[in-house]
Design an enzyme around this catalytic site. Sequence first.
Site, mmCIF file in Angstrom:
data_model
loop_
_atom_site.group_PDB
_atom_site.id
_atom_site.type_symbol
_atom_site.label_atom_id
_atom_site.label_comp_id
_atom_site.label_asym_id
_atom_site.label_seq_id
_atom_site.Cartn_x
_atom_site.Cartn_y
_atom_site.Cartn_z
ATOM 1 N N TYR A 135 3.903 -9.001 14.922
ATOM 2 C CA TYR A 135 4.308 -8.121 13.911
ATOM 3 C C TYR A 135 4.987 -6.844 14.615
ATOM 4 O O TYR A 135 6.165 -6.296 14.204
ATOM 5 C CB TYR A 135 3.015 -7.594 13.167
ATOM 6 C CG TYR A 135 3.352 -6.362 12.451
ATOM 7 C CD1 TYR A 135 3.964 -6.212 11.129
ATOM 8 C CD2 TYR A 135 2.640 -5.214 12.927
ATOM 9 C CE1 TYR A 135 4.046 -5.017 10.277
ATOM 10 C CE2 TYR A 135 2.580 -3.800 11.909
ATOM 11 C CZ TYR A 135 3.203 -3.877 10.808
ATOM 12 O OH TYR A 135 3.557 -2.961 10.221
ATOM 13 N N GLY B 107 0.961 -1.123 0.080
ATOM 14 C CA GLY B 107 -0.135 0.168 0.092
ATOM 15 C C GLY B 107 0.838 1.355 -0.324
ATOM 16 O O GLY B 107 0.762 2.229 -0.899
ATOM 17 N N GLY C 96 8.250 -6.699 3.375
ATOM 18 C CA GLY C 96 7.800 -7.496 4.431
ATOM 19 C C GLY C 96 6.544 -7.555 4.853
ATOM 20 O O GLY C 96 5.633 -7.364 3.831
ATOM 21 N N ASP D 42 13.545 -11.803 -2.951
ATOM 22 C CA ASP D 42 12.843 -12.559 -1.580
ATOM 23 C C ASP D 42 13.725 -12.060 -0.466
ATOM 24 O O ASP D 42 14.756 -12.530 -0.425
ATOM 25 C CB ASP D 42 12.631 -14.002 -1.860
ATOM 26 C CG ASP D 42 11.920 -14.830 -0.986
ATOM 27 O OD1 ASP D 42 11.822 -14.024 0.375
ATOM 28 O OD2 ASP D 42 11.747 -15.790 -0.846
ATOM 29 N N LEU D 43 13.151 -11.235 0.464
ATOM 30 C CA LEU D 43 13.795 -10.803 1.550
ATOM 31 C C LEU D 43 14.524 -11.872 2.190
ATOM 32 O O LEU D 43 15.541 -11.642 3.077
ATOM 33 C CB LEU D 43 12.838 -9.888 2.286
ATOM 34 C CG LEU D 43 12.410 -8.554 1.853
ATOM 35 C CD1 LEU D 43 11.536 -7.800 2.626
ATOM 36 C CD2 LEU D 43 13.652 -7.590 1.328
ATOM 37 N N SER E 236 6.872 0.642 13.038
ATOM 38 C CA SER E 236 5.306 1.016 12.968
ATOM 39 C C SER E 236 4.969 1.247 14.374
ATOM 40 O O SER E 236 5.867 0.975 15.204
ATOM 41 C CB SER E 236 4.638 -0.484 12.720
ATOM 42 O OG SER E 236 3.498 -0.495 13.019
ATOM 43 N N ASN E 237 3.780 1.892 14.489
ATOM 44 C CA ASN E 237 3.306 2.182 15.831
ATOM 45 C C ASN E 237 2.894 1.024 16.707
ATOM 46 O O ASN E 237 3.055 0.999 17.841
ATOM 47 C CB ASN E 237 2.163 2.992 15.404
ATOM 48 C CG ASN E 237 0.982 2.218 15.005
ATOM 49 O OD1 ASN E 237 0.159 1.721 15.899
ATOM 50 N ND2 ASN E 237 0.748 1.977 13.832
ATOM 51 N N HIS E 238 2.947 -0.171 15.962
ATOM 52 C CA HIS E 238 2.647 -1.420 16.896
ATOM 53 C C HIS E 238 4.052 -1.899 17.444
ATOM 54 O O HIS E 238 3.835 -2.982 18.366
ATOM 55 C CB HIS E 238 2.244 -2.560 15.953
ATOM 56 C CG HIS E 238 0.922 -1.949 15.197
ATOM 57 N ND1 HIS E 238 -0.313 -1.855 16.037
ATOM 58 C CD2 HIS E 238 0.728 -1.504 14.037
ATOM 59 C CE1 HIS E 238 -1.290 -1.437 15.516
ATOM 60 N NE2 HIS E 238 -0.793 -1.229 14.182
HETATM 61 C C1 15L Z 1 0.534 -0.777 10.416
HETATM 62 O O1 15L Z 1 1.558 -0.847 11.059
HETATM 63 C C2 15L Z 1 0.063 -1.524 9.377
HETATM 64 O O2 15L Z 1 0.972 -1.771 8.505
HETATM 65 C C3 15L Z 1 -1.325 -0.808 8.510
HETATM 66 O O3 15L Z 1 -1.712 -1.779 7.801
HETATM 67 C C4 15L Z 1 -2.109 -0.446 9.695
HETATM 68 O O4 15L Z 1 -2.780 -1.479 10.370
HETATM 69 C C5 15L Z 1 -1.517 0.388 10.565
HETATM 70 O O5 15L Z 1 -0.295 -0.184 11.418
HETATM 71 C C6 15L Z 1 -2.377 1.010 11.784
HETATM 72 O O6 15L Z 1 -2.157 0.916 12.956
HETATM 73 O O7 15L Z 1 -3.445 1.535 11.532
#
Ligand code: 15L
Length: 270
Positions: free
Chosen positions: A134, A12, A71, A49-50, A109-111
């Site tokens: 993740y 995306g 990824g 391919d990573l 990522s925020n995650h």
């Molecule tokens: C992410 O890290 C994801 O890649 C994305 O698909 C969304 O889920 C985003 O976080 C989110 O937290 O909205």
Amino acid sequence: MQKVLVTGATGGIGTRLRKLLRGVYPDIRWSDLAPPADLAPGETFVRADLAALSEVERAVDGVQGIVHLGGFSVEGPWETILNANIIGCYNLFEAARRGGVERIVFASSNHAVGFYPRQRRIGVEAPVRPDSRYGVSKAFGEALAALYAFKHGLRVTCLRIGNVADTPVDKRRLAIWLLPEDLVQLIRIGLEHPDIRCEIFYGASDNARGWWDNAAAFRFGYRPQGRAEDHAAAALAAEARLPADPVGDWYQGGPFCSDEFDGGIERAPT
Ligand code: 15L
């Protein structure tokens, strides 16, 4: 910065960046497991391919900078996360070191910090609190970035990306939204700013309801153009139509936190 590799071309964010980075760097090489369906005549693509170091070495050959978006981009089974995000990220940094690449911008990522309650405001020094396998893989990527910066001298920037979209689509996204053009600003700081050594920035626009202290990015000249509050009415209307998720609504990581969560809201810290 003449030659840049961007991994994750068909994802995306990669799809958006193919338009937004056009003309920004003279030579951009795009990579993924398969070429984008709409690859334009002037675009360069290399399949990689990573999880295969030799393929990643071929992809990074000759570039000065890398934007690593590749990824698996959401929660998934351990095997998937392990191959795409843990082994894949290691291969990317190691291939970059061997190939003499100067800079990497890593899409974290925020995650990586999703298990902080929304009532907490956190900076980039807060210890990681991943909300998923993740999220753990993103924390691992940030750790790799620090290793390769301090041990091998790569200049690295980790972007804890919130949610990249044209507009914020619900209440949580009002706090973590990132306008694609603002992401481009952050990437350009990572690839071009002379003082970058090893930085973590939050990938968030000008979000009045945000939870993150992004002073580090502002010090490097980041000036977000997206204003989440301009979209508040639509986002809150959409929120009202969502099913209740007490655990997800408590934490910054939202549904990534409530997914597989053992227990109820009584387990949430204040
Ligand atoms: C992410 O890290 C994801 O890649 C994305 O698909 C969304 O889920 C985003 O976080 C989110 O937290 O909205």
